[in-house]
Design a protein around this motif. Structure first.
Motif, PDB file in Angstrom:
ATOM      1  N   THR A 136       0.846  -1.190   0.000  1.00  0.00           N
ATOM      2  CA  THR A 136       0.000   0.000   0.000  1.00  0.00           C
ATOM      3  C   THR A 136       0.880   1.237   0.000  1.00  0.00           C
ATOM      4  N   ILE A 137       0.530   2.201  -0.823  1.00  0.00           N
ATOM      5  CA  ILE A 137       1.199   3.491  -0.828  1.00  0.00           C
ATOM      6  C   ILE A 137       0.140   4.571  -0.609  1.00  0.00           C
ATOM      7  N   THR A 138       0.400   5.456   0.351  1.00  0.00           N
ATOM      8  CA  THR A 138      -0.549   6.501   0.715  1.00  0.00           C
ATOM      9  C   THR A 138       0.131   7.862   0.603  1.00  0.00           C
ATOM     10  N   ILE A 139      -0.505   8.771  -0.097  1.00  0.00           N
ATOM     11  CA  ILE A 139       0.006  10.129  -0.273  1.00  0.00           C
ATOM     12  C   ILE A 139      -1.052  11.102   0.238  1.00  0.00           C
ATOM     13  N   GLU A 140      -0.628  12.038   1.085  1.00  0.00           N
ATOM     14  CA  GLU A 140      -1.540  13.034   1.631  1.00  0.00           C
ATOM     15  C   GLU A 140      -0.958  14.423   1.409  1.00  0.00           C
ATOM     16  N   ILE A 141      -1.802  15.320   0.920  1.00  0.00           N
ATOM     17  CA  ILE A 141      -1.398  16.700   0.649  1.00  0.00           C
ATOM     18  C   ILE A 141      -2.356  17.631   1.381  1.00  0.00           C
ATOM     19  N   GLU A 142      -1.806  18.612   2.072  1.00  0.00           N
ATOM     20  CA  GLU A 142      -2.611  19.569   2.815  1.00  0.00           C
ATOM     21  C   GLU A 142      -2.166  20.979   2.459  1.00  0.00           C
ATOM     22  N   VAL A 143      -3.117  21.810   2.037  1.00  0.00           N
ATOM     23  CA  VAL A 143      -2.862  23.210   1.698  1.00  0.00           C
ATOM     24  C   VAL A 143      -3.871  24.065   2.460  1.00  0.00           C
ATOM     25  N   PHE A 144      -3.359  24.928   3.326  1.00  0.00           N
ATOM     26  CA  PHE A 144      -4.214  25.734   4.181  1.00  0.00           C
ATOM     27  C   PHE A 144      -5.144  24.817   4.972  1.00  0.00           C
ATOM     28  N   MET A 145      -6.452  24.969   4.792  1.00  0.00           N
ATOM     29  CA  MET A 145      -7.427  24.177   5.531  1.00  0.00           C
ATOM     30  C   MET A 145      -7.968  23.003   4.720  1.00  0.00           C
ATOM     31  N   PHE A 146      -7.419  22.804   3.539  1.00  0.00           N
ATOM     32  CA  PHE A 146      -7.910  21.724   2.687  1.00  0.00           C
ATOM     33  C   PHE A 146      -6.875  20.610   2.620  1.00  0.00           C
ATOM     34  N   SER A 147      -7.358  19.395   2.633  1.00  0.00           N
ATOM     35  CA  SER A 147      -6.449  18.248   2.559  1.00  0.00           C
ATOM     36  C   SER A 147      -7.108  17.126   1.775  1.00  0.00           C
TER      37      SER A 147
END
Length: 339
Positions: free
Chosen positions: A273-284
């Motif tokens: 499993t590969i998991t990528i998470e991106i968060e910009v300001f209040m959005f993710s």
């Protein structure tokens, strides 16, 4: 009068009655003569002074009870009172015997959580332990938990104990190297219902440059689970990292690889499993991709007939009846190649 009870005659008792007259059931009903108010009913059931050895003769836990009492009143909710005089870890669990003094034996008399439903009563508590730090050695996120379930119909009383949990394992770190793990077991008079344990080790490094910070970790571990007659043993590897810029943008990635052996089926299962998470300001947002493959073991491999026969799906007699001089199949081609 109640007596000691064992699963098989001659085995050490699983239930030890220290007071033969310790079982009591009392029912009280009150009705006004004028019939202007609803009748009131009170029921009390208690069992006093007994020991529960789970599971004799190969024991794990020995629970010494002062009493278990249930009280039901039409004017109030059900009240459950459980008093323990001692908890002893024996046999395979003797390694946690030194933790016995940290468990509050009165935790069940006023438990932090109590769930009463049509199926039964479930009560328990969790205790957080202080972290231990000596120089570069740090042991944190420690906890102990215990609970019991009393079904109203069918199933026997079950007791559970855990040292940390799968969701919140203990953390052990020495400089940049660290690890963690947990242990949990649920027992009833018929045997072990669930036993699971895990331990992982690896390294973790983080850096903070003011405008940007980040870190990377590499961990490997083992996980064992036994649920009644089903067992599985898994080894896993996980690697991940994260970076944050001014607390505005952050990105994290984690790769998880697992190889699990299933004892009941004799198969190995691999999962990635590969998991990528991106968060910009209040959005993710996060995206996970995974794949799983199973490899048949000795009891799942095809036989010689399955590989070389003309019709292995048919009964043997019918398959042999269909073979004549013109029949083509793998074994004939192999044999004629050396003729």
């Amino acid at each position: 009068m109640i007596r000691n009870w064992s699963i098989k005659p001659g085995d050490p008792p699983l239930f030890v009655a220290n007071d033969p007259h310790g079982f009591r059931v009392a029912v009280e009903a009150r009705v006004r003569k004028n019939g202007q108010s609803a009748p009131k009913l009170s029921v009390t059931c208690s069992l006093k002074s007994f020991d529960l050895v789970l599971i004799a003769p190969a024991s794990f836990l020995e629970l010494n009870f002062e009493k278990i009492e249930f009280r039901i009143d039409t004017a109030a909710k059900m009240d459950v009172d459980v008093l323990l005089t001692d908890i002893k870890f024996v046999g395979p669990l003797s390694f946690v015997e030194t933790l016995r003094d940290l468990i509050p034996l009165d935790g069940f008399s006023d438990p932090p959580y109590l769930d009463i439903s049509a199926k039964g009563v479930d009560a328990g508590f969790d205790v957080a332990l202080p972290a231990i730090a000596i120089g570069v050695f740090n042991l944190s996120n420690l906890s102990l938990g215990a609970g019991f379930t009393v079904p109203f119909i069918g199933q026997p009383l079950a007791v559970r104990f855990n040292f940390c949990t799968r969701e919140q394992p203990f953390n052990l770190s020495v400089c940049m190297f660290g690890g963690g793990g947990f242990f949990g077991v649920t027992l009833d008079p018929s045997g072990i219902q669930i036993l699971e344990a895990a331990f992982e080790f690896g390294a973790s490094v983080s850096v903070n440059l003011g405008v940007a910070s980040g870190g990377v970790h590499v961990m490997a571990g083992i996980y064992f689970r036994m649920e009644k007659s089903a067992c599985s043993l898994a080894g896993y590897f996980r690697m991940g990292g994260c970076v944050s810029v001014l607390g505005i943008v952050s990105v994290s990635i984690e790769i998880y690889l697992e190889l699990r052996y299933e004892f009941e089926s004799g198969k190995c299962a691999g999962r990635a499993t590969i998991t990528i998470e991106i968060e910009v300001f209040m959005f993710s947002t996060s995206v996970s991709l995974s794949c799983e493959r199973k490899f048949a073991g000795s009891n799942g491999d095809p036989g010689f007939r399955d590989l070389m026969g003309p019709r292995p799906d048919l009964p043997l007699a019918q398959e042999l009846a269909q073979i004549d001089d013109s029949t083509e199949y793998a074994w004939r081609e192999y044999a004629e190649a050396f003729a």
